[in-house]
Design a protein around this motif. Structure first.
Motif, short mmCIF file in Angstrom:
data_model
loop_
_atom_site.label_atom_id
_atom_site.label_comp_id
_atom_site.label_asym_id
_atom_site.label_seq_id
_atom_site.Cartn_x
_atom_site.Cartn_y
_atom_site.Cartn_z
N LYS A 32 5.62 23.99 5.11
CA LYS A 32 4.54 23.01 5.00
C LYS A 32 3.15 23.65 5.03
N ASN A 33 3.08 24.92 4.65
CA ASN A 33 1.79 25.58 4.52
C ASN A 33 1.30 25.46 3.08
N ILE A 34 -0.01 25.49 2.88
CA ILE A 34 -0.57 25.46 1.54
C ILE A 34 -0.06 26.67 0.76
N ASN A 35 0.50 26.43 -0.41
CA ASN A 35 1.09 27.53 -1.17
C ASN A 35 1.17 27.15 -2.64
N SER A 36 0.71 28.06 -3.49
CA SER A 36 0.71 27.81 -4.93
C SER A 36 1.84 28.54 -5.66
N THR A 37 2.68 29.25 -4.91
CA THR A 37 3.71 30.11 -5.52
C THR A 37 4.67 29.33 -6.42
N TYR A 38 5.12 28.17 -5.94
CA TYR A 38 6.10 27.37 -6.69
C TYR A 38 5.53 26.95 -8.04
N ALA A 39 4.32 26.42 -8.03
CA ALA A 39 3.70 25.96 -9.27
C ALA A 39 3.41 27.12 -10.22
N TRP A 40 2.93 28.25 -9.65
CA TRP A 40 2.69 29.43 -10.48
C TRP A 40 3.98 29.88 -11.16
N LYS A 41 5.07 29.88 -10.41
CA LYS A 41 6.36 30.33 -10.93
C LYS A 41 6.77 29.48 -12.14
N ILE A 42 6.67 28.16 -12.00
CA ILE A 42 7.07 27.27 -13.09
C ILE A 42 6.14 27.41 -14.29
N TYR A 43 4.87 27.50 -14.03
CA TYR A 43 3.88 27.67 -15.11
C TYR A 43 4.15 28.95 -15.90
N LYS A 44 4.37 30.05 -15.20
CA LYS A 44 4.65 31.32 -15.87
C LYS A 44 5.99 31.28 -16.61
N LEU A 45 6.95 30.55 -16.06
CA LEU A 45 8.26 30.42 -16.71
C LEU A 45 8.11 29.68 -18.04
N ILE A 46 7.32 28.63 -18.04
CA ILE A 46 7.06 27.87 -19.27
C ILE A 46 6.40 28.77 -20.31
N CYS A 47 5.41 29.53 -19.89
CA CYS A 47 4.74 30.46 -20.81
C CYS A 47 5.72 31.48 -21.37
N THR A 48 6.62 31.97 -20.53
CA THR A 48 7.63 32.93 -20.97
C THR A 48 8.52 32.34 -22.05
N TYR A 49 8.97 31.10 -21.84
CA TYR A 49 9.88 30.48 -22.81
C TYR A 49 9.17 30.10 -24.11
N LEU A 50 7.91 29.79 -24.03
CA LEU A 50 7.15 29.57 -25.27
C LEU A 50 7.09 30.87 -26.06
N GLU A 51 6.88 31.96 -25.35
CA GLU A 51 6.84 33.27 -26.01
C GLU A 51 8.22 33.67 -26.55
N TYR A 52 9.29 33.30 -25.83
CA TYR A 52 10.64 33.54 -26.34
C TYR A 52 10.84 32.85 -27.69
N MET A 53 10.19 31.68 -27.87
CA MET A 53 10.33 30.93 -29.12
C MET A 53 9.40 31.45 -30.21
N GLY A 54 8.53 32.39 -29.83
CA GLY A 54 7.65 32.98 -30.83
C GLY A 54 6.25 32.41 -30.84
N TYR A 55 5.89 31.64 -29.81
CA TYR A 55 4.56 31.05 -29.73
C TYR A 55 3.66 31.90 -28.83
N ASP A 56 2.38 31.88 -29.12
CA ASP A 56 1.38 32.39 -28.19
C ASP A 56 1.17 31.28 -27.17
N ALA A 57 1.54 31.52 -25.91
CA ALA A 57 1.51 30.46 -24.90
C ALA A 57 0.12 29.86 -24.74
#
Length: 232
Positions: free
Chosen positions: A174-199
């Protein structure tokens, strides 16, 4: 809105994590709640854009493979790819026909992120001819369908947290933490790049969460620095 009215409107129970994370400081509690709302809005926009791009890629792939733009309907049969979703698919088709609005595009837009994610599960990947990874021509070497399924599923679970107004700015303690959201955001960018898009370009149309994530990190740092202060 005054603090006591804010607490009454949102509820003590819902704000308990925020109160703990901000050590009972009223101004910081409201600020943290605001950050979480803004982060949720931006992440929902990012995920929504990703979902559209992903489902369209999957639809195009199977349309080409089956040589049939109506594959969602024809695969919703016993022993076929969408056997388990047949009831839902047929009900949806019937509804659109009754309303006079049926089209393949309408069907594609109807089904949830979970529907598209599940196509990478072991069973569906096999029944789909083990070809679906072709939509990720720039994926890292050796990645398997089940790995992609698990990572897409983690994005889906995050999406559901946001959709159900659950906080995404805390860690398990229950501490302030942005790790979870950063992880998902970066994962989405990775998969966009897997599809050949510039995220960056693919997400240009939506507000990105970077600034809010950094604001959370700064807030967490400040809270830790001032941990010895008495609550106001």
């Amino acid at each position: 809105m005054k603090y006591k009215n804010f607490i009454s409107a949102v509820s003590e129970a819902r704000l308990s994590k925020y109160k703990y994370a901000t050590k009972g400081k009223k101004k910081q509690l409201i600020q943290l709640y605001h950050h979480n709302i803004k982060l949720s809005q931006r992440m929902f926009g990012v995920i929504g854009m990703f979902e559209i791009i992903l489902r369209n890629a999957i639809y195009r792939h199977y349309t080409k493979q089956y040589n049939n733009s109506e594959w969602i309907i024809t695969e919703a049969r016993y022993g076929k790819l969408l056997e388990h979703e047949a009831n839902s698919i047929n009900k949806t088709k019937t509804k659109f026909i009754r309303l006079g609005t049926y089209s393949a595009d309408k069907m594609v837009a109807t089904f949830s992120f979970g529907f598209w994610t599940y196509l990478f599960s072991r069973r569906n990947y096999r029944l789909g001819g083990k070809t679906l990874l072709q939509i990720f021509p720039y994926r890292k070497k050796g990645v398997k369908a089940i790995e992609i399924y698990n990572e897409l599923n983690s994005i889906r679970e995050f999406r559901n947290r946001v959709a159900h107004h659950e906080p995404i700015c805390f860690d398990k303690e229950k501490n302030i933490n942005s790790t979870y959201a950063w992880k998902i955001y970066k994962l989405i960018c990775t998969y966009l790049e897997y599809m050949g898009y510039d995220a960056t370009k693919a997400l240009k149309i939506v507000e990105k969460p970077d600034s809010v994530l950094r604001a959370l990190e700064k807030m967490n740092t400040n809270m830790n620095k001032n941990s010895g202060e008495v609550s106001n």
